[in-house]
Design a protein around this motif. Structure first.
Motif, PDB file in Angstrom:
ATOM      1  N   ARG A  53     -24.800 -67.545 -25.969  1.00 48.67           N
ATOM      2  CA  ARG A  53     -23.344 -67.530 -25.803  1.00 48.67           C
ATOM      3  C   ARG A  53     -22.645 -67.571 -27.156  1.00 48.67           C
ATOM      4  O   ARG A  53     -21.673 -66.847 -27.388  1.00 48.67           O
ATOM      5  N   ALA A  54     -23.132 -68.420 -28.060  1.00 46.48           N
ATOM      6  CA  ALA A  54     -22.534 -68.524 -29.392  1.00 46.48           C
ATOM      7  C   ALA A  54     -22.687 -67.219 -30.168  1.00 46.48           C
ATOM      8  O   ALA A  54     -21.765 -66.766 -30.857  1.00 46.48           O
ATOM      9  N   HIS A  55     -23.848 -66.612 -30.053  1.00 45.73           N
ATOM     10  CA  HIS A  55     -24.115 -65.330 -30.718  1.00 45.73           C
ATOM     11  C   HIS A  55     -23.171 -64.245 -30.213  1.00 45.73           C
ATOM     12  O   HIS A  55     -22.568 -63.493 -30.994  1.00 45.73           O
ATOM     13  N   GLU A  56     -23.010 -64.164 -28.901  1.00 42.73           N
ATOM     14  CA  GLU A  56     -22.145 -63.133 -28.328  1.00 42.73           C
ATOM     15  C   GLU A  56     -20.677 -63.372 -28.686  1.00 42.73           C
ATOM     16  O   GLU A  56     -19.937 -62.417 -28.985  1.00 42.73           O
ATOM     17  N   LEU A  57     -20.266 -64.633 -28.663  1.00 41.99           N
ATOM     18  CA  LEU A  57     -18.895 -64.950 -29.047  1.00 41.99           C
ATOM     19  C   LEU A  57     -18.659 -64.619 -30.516  1.00 41.99           C
ATOM     20  O   LEU A  57     -17.615 -64.050 -30.884  1.00 41.99           O
ATOM     21  N   THR A  58     -19.617 -64.950 -31.373  1.00 43.16           N
ATOM     22  CA  THR A  58     -19.476 -64.664 -32.796  1.00 43.16           C
ATOM     23  C   THR A  58     -19.337 -63.168 -33.036  1.00 43.16           C
ATOM     24  O   THR A  58     -18.540 -62.741 -33.896  1.00 43.16           O
ATOM     25  N   GLN A  72      -9.573 -57.675 -51.392  1.00 40.42           N
ATOM     26  CA  GLN A  72     -10.484 -58.699 -50.877  1.00 40.42           C
ATOM     27  C   GLN A  72     -11.550 -58.026 -50.027  1.00 40.42           C
ATOM     28  O   GLN A  72     -11.358 -56.910 -49.545  1.00 40.42           O
ATOM     29  N   ALA A  73     -12.684 -58.703 -49.857  1.00 40.23           N
ATOM     30  CA  ALA A  73     -13.778 -58.181 -49.033  1.00 40.23           C
ATOM     31  C   ALA A  73     -14.063 -59.168 -47.914  1.00 40.23           C
ATOM     32  O   ALA A  73     -13.880 -60.381 -48.065  1.00 40.23           O
ATOM     33  N   LEU A  74     -14.536 -58.665 -46.775  1.00 38.79           N
ATOM     34  CA  LEU A  74     -14.838 -59.478 -45.603  1.00 38.79           C
ATOM     35  C   LEU A  74     -16.310 -59.334 -45.242  1.00 38.79           C
ATOM     36  O   LEU A  74     -16.808 -58.221 -45.065  1.00 38.79           O
ATOM     37  N   PHE A  75     -17.005 -60.470 -45.131  1.00 38.36           N
ATOM     38  CA  PHE A  75     -18.421 -60.491 -44.748  1.00 38.36           C
ATOM     39  C   PHE A  75     -18.550 -60.854 -43.278  1.00 38.36           C
ATOM     40  O   PHE A  75     -17.823 -61.712 -42.767  1.00 38.36           O
ATOM     41  N   GLY A  76     -19.525 -60.240 -42.607  1.00 39.20           N
ATOM     42  CA  GLY A  76     -19.937 -60.685 -41.284  1.00 39.20           C
ATOM     43  C   GLY A  76     -20.941 -61.820 -41.396  1.00 39.20           C
ATOM     44  O   GLY A  76     -21.569 -62.007 -42.444  1.00 39.20           O
ATOM     45  N   ILE A  77     -21.100 -62.597 -40.319  1.00 42.74           N
ATOM     46  CA  ILE A  77     -22.025 -63.736 -40.320  1.00 42.74           C
ATOM     47  C   ILE A  77     -23.031 -63.580 -39.194  1.00 42.74           C
ATOM     48  O   ILE A  77     -22.669 -63.512 -38.022  1.00 42.74           O
ATOM     49  N   VAL A  78     -24.311 -63.542 -39.562  1.00 48.50           N
ATOM     50  CA  VAL A  78     -25.394 -63.450 -38.592  1.00 48.50           C
ATOM     51  C   VAL A  78     -25.667 -64.841 -38.024  1.00 48.50           C
ATOM     52  O   VAL A  78     -25.914 -65.787 -38.765  1.00 48.50           O
ATOM     53  N   GLN A  79     -25.612 -64.947 -36.698  1.00 48.33           N
ATOM     54  CA  GLN A  79     -25.973 -66.178 -36.020  1.00 48.33           C
ATOM     55  C   GLN A  79     -27.184 -65.910 -35.123  1.00 48.33           C
ATOM     56  O   GLN A  79     -27.861 -64.912 -35.300  1.00 48.33           O
ATOM     57  N   GLY A  80     -27.451 -66.816 -34.196  1.00 50.90           N
ATOM     58  CA  GLY A  80     -28.597 -66.634 -33.307  1.00 50.90           C
ATOM     59  C   GLY A  80     -29.547 -67.808 -33.262  1.00 50.90           C
ATOM     60  O   GLY A  80     -30.613 -67.729 -32.654  1.00 50.90           O
ATOM     61  N   GLY A  81     -29.177 -68.911 -33.936  1.00 49.29           N
ATOM     62  CA  GLY A  81     -30.008 -70.105 -33.880  1.00 49.29           C
ATOM     63  C   GLY A  81     -31.400 -69.859 -34.425  1.00 49.29           C
ATOM     64  O   GLY A  81     -31.586 -69.160 -35.423  1.00 49.29           O
ATOM     65  N   VAL A  82     -32.396 -70.427 -33.765  1.00 52.65           N
ATOM     66  CA  VAL A  82     -33.792 -70.298 -34.202  1.00 52.65           C
ATOM     67  C   VAL A  82     -34.551 -69.339 -33.290  1.00 52.65           C
ATOM     68  O   VAL A  82     -35.780 -69.407 -33.188  1.00 52.65           O
ATOM     69  N   PHE A  83     -33.815 -68.400 -32.682  1.00 54.81           N
ATOM     70  CA  PHE A  83     -34.409 -67.476 -31.716  1.00 54.81           C
ATOM     71  C   PHE A  83     -34.480 -66.077 -32.325  1.00 54.81           C
ATOM     72  O   PHE A  83     -33.447 -65.441 -32.564  1.00 54.81           O
ATOM     73  N   PRO A  84     -35.692 -65.588 -32.592  1.00 54.74           N
ATOM     74  CA  PRO A  84     -35.849 -64.306 -33.280  1.00 54.74           C
ATOM     75  C   PRO A  84     -35.101 -63.146 -32.631  1.00 54.74           C
ATOM     76  O   PRO A  84     -34.467 -62.344 -33.330  1.00 54.74           O
ATOM     77  N   PHE A 100     -20.055 -53.993 -42.414  1.00 55.47           N
ATOM     78  CA  PHE A 100     -19.394 -54.909 -43.336  1.00 55.47           C
ATOM     79  C   PHE A 100     -19.878 -54.630 -44.769  1.00 55.47           C
ATOM     80  O   PHE A 100     -21.005 -54.170 -44.977  1.00 55.47           O
ATOM     81  N   PRO A 101     -19.065 -54.942 -45.779  1.00 59.43           N
ATOM     82  CA  PRO A 101     -19.495 -54.761 -47.169  1.00 59.43           C
ATOM     83  C   PRO A 101     -20.494 -55.802 -47.644  1.00 59.43           C
ATOM     84  O   PRO A 101     -21.075 -55.672 -48.718  1.00 59.43           O
ATOM     85  N   GLY A 102     -20.709 -56.848 -46.852  1.00 64.76           N
ATOM     86  CA  GLY A 102     -21.683 -57.879 -47.178  1.00 64.76           C
ATOM     87  C   GLY A 102     -21.954 -58.704 -45.941  1.00 64.76           C
ATOM     88  O   GLY A 102     -21.187 -58.675 -44.966  1.00 64.76           O
ATOM     89  N   TYR A 103     -23.072 -59.456 -45.962  1.00 62.77           N
ATOM     90  CA  TYR A 103     -23.498 -60.190 -44.778  1.00 62.77           C
ATOM     91  C   TYR A 103     -23.910 -61.608 -45.151  1.00 62.77           C
ATOM     92  O   TYR A 103     -24.646 -61.814 -46.114  1.00 62.77           O
ATOM     93  N   ALA A 104     -23.424 -62.564 -44.371  1.00 65.32           N
ATOM     94  CA  ALA A 104     -23.853 -63.950 -44.504  1.00 65.32           C
ATOM     95  C   ALA A 104     -24.816 -64.282 -43.370  1.00 65.32           C
ATOM     96  O   ALA A 104     -24.775 -63.660 -42.304  1.00 65.32           O
ATOM     97  N   ILE A 105     -25.681 -65.241 -43.619  1.00 66.76           N
ATOM     98  CA  ILE A 105     -26.573 -65.767 -42.581  1.00 66.76           C
ATOM     99  C   ILE A 105     -26.172 -67.219 -42.371  1.00 66.76           C
ATOM    100  O   ILE A 105     -26.282 -68.041 -43.276  1.00 66.76           O
TER     101      ILE A 105
END
Length: 376
Positions: free
Chosen positions: A160-165, A187-199, A214-219
């Protein structure tokens, strides 16, 4: 913002690059000192820039929104001018702080209503207004609003958190495209990868964000209580899928060992309060190992704090003197310890970068990691 990939180590995924921003170039891999409320605790911009060579710092949207407030920052001309820092700034969206600090919060597809940890007042963060807030702050690099679940969350809750993000990421991107910077630089905007500990969730999150371009990605959502090996596994899964020509930022990590292990897995940027917070509590990171400066064993040790570093603080002050400052409760002790720890972290990044450029990262890491991790 422009990212130039200069070298990839052939034995690992370690990368050396250059991140070009309106306020200067960041040589990666790089650690960002944390300036949560527009201040790296105990240090000013001159110490950060001139004494230890910090290239980029991090600010926090949640804290800056609450104090000093957006109108103050707007009238000041943005955070750079307000705090007197002329280098690059990255701001996170405040999502992590909402979920970790707010005593009460209510989550919906619209956003999150939360109570301030300062006075209990109620506020609403949405994907759209968090972009507006970061426009006012004026960060060179902005983050989308995300939901950061705890490490022990169930698969269903993580989904649910992954889909909402992902829905929030799309709305953040739309708001970013529909608005303009306020202070005359992009300015630049990064996306954030979520998903907990589930591959599977991590893969789905990374793939969906890559499609958004996105021009860059956060984990995000790591170093929140899971074992280090699980963190490394999730990072490996994600970096396999992220574009080679975009910067990768691992949020909130971590120890020197965490940094080196994740550089080997392809991470470019890091932030963590650990070196500054631990320094203020007397834990020093040095090129010879980790020490607790409060221990009596340093009382008569008149050697430099860190003989292996060339910086002013590392060479000028002795372990005995710094211990004395902590025992006496002197503020100077907190400043010296903070400078030492950040000096060490930034030295570690420079040394890692050089090893990558020389295509010897694995052997360098194997040599340095046991030494800097030992307890003195």
């Amino acid at each position: 913002m422009r990212f130039v990939l200069e070298r990839v180590d052939t034995a690992t995924r370690a990368r050396a690059g250059r991140l070009e921003t309106p306020h200067g170039t960041v040589e990666t891999p790089m650690f960002m000192p944390v300036g949560t409320v527009g201040s790296v605790k105990t240090l000013g911009p001159r110490e950060l820039r001139q004494d230890i060579g910090a290239q980029i710092i991090l600010g926090n949207t949640y804290h800056l929104y609450l104090r000093p407030g957006l109108e103050v920052l707007r009238q000041a001309g943005g955070l750079h001018r307000f705090m007197g820092w002329d280098g690059p700034i990255l701001t996170d969206s405040g999502g992590y702080q909402v979920f970790s600090l707010a005593p009460l919060r209510k989550l919906s597809d619209e956003g999150v209503v939360f109570q301030s940890h300062l006075d209990g007042s109620r506020h609403l963060f949405t994907p759209e207004n968090v972009i507006d807030f970061q426009r006012i702050i004026g960060a060179d690099i902005m983050m989308v609003l995300d939901e950061c679940p705890p490490a022990d969350v169930s698969l269903e809750a993580a989904r649910r958190a992954h889909e909402l993000t992902l829905r929030w990421a799309a709305r953040s991107q739309q708001r970013f495209s529909a608005t303009e910077p306020l202070y005359g630089y992009p300015q630049a905007l990064f996306g954030i990868v979520q998903g907990g500990v589930f591959p599977a969730l991590r893969r789905a999150s990374a793939q969906a964000l890559v499609e958004m371009d996105f021009p860059g990605y956060a984990i995000g959502g790591l170093s929140v209580g899971e074992p280090a090996e699980v963190m490394y596994e999730m990072v490996e899964i994600v970096t396999e899928l992220l574009p080679l020509d975009r910067p990768r930022y691992l949020m909130g990590v971590g120890t020197p060992a965490n940094l080196l292990e994740n550089i080997a897995r392809g991470i470019d940027l890091f932030d963590c309060v650990l070196p500054t917070r631990n320094g203020r509590n007397g834990m020093l990171f040095t090129t010879e190992g980790i020490l607790n400066i409060r221990n009596r064993k340093w009382q008569m040790d008149f050697s430099p704090i860190d003989p292996g570093l060339e910086g002013y603080v590392s060479q000028t002050f002795t372990k005995a003197y710094l211990r004395h400052l902590f025992q006496a409760g002197e503020i100077l002790g907190l400043q010296i310890a903070t400078l030492q720890n950040l000096s060490f972290y930034l030295w570690l990044m420079r040394a890692a970068r050089q090893a990558i450029l020389e295509n010897r990262y694995q052997s360098w890491m194997n040599e340095v990691l046991p030494r800097i991790s030992q307890r003195l």
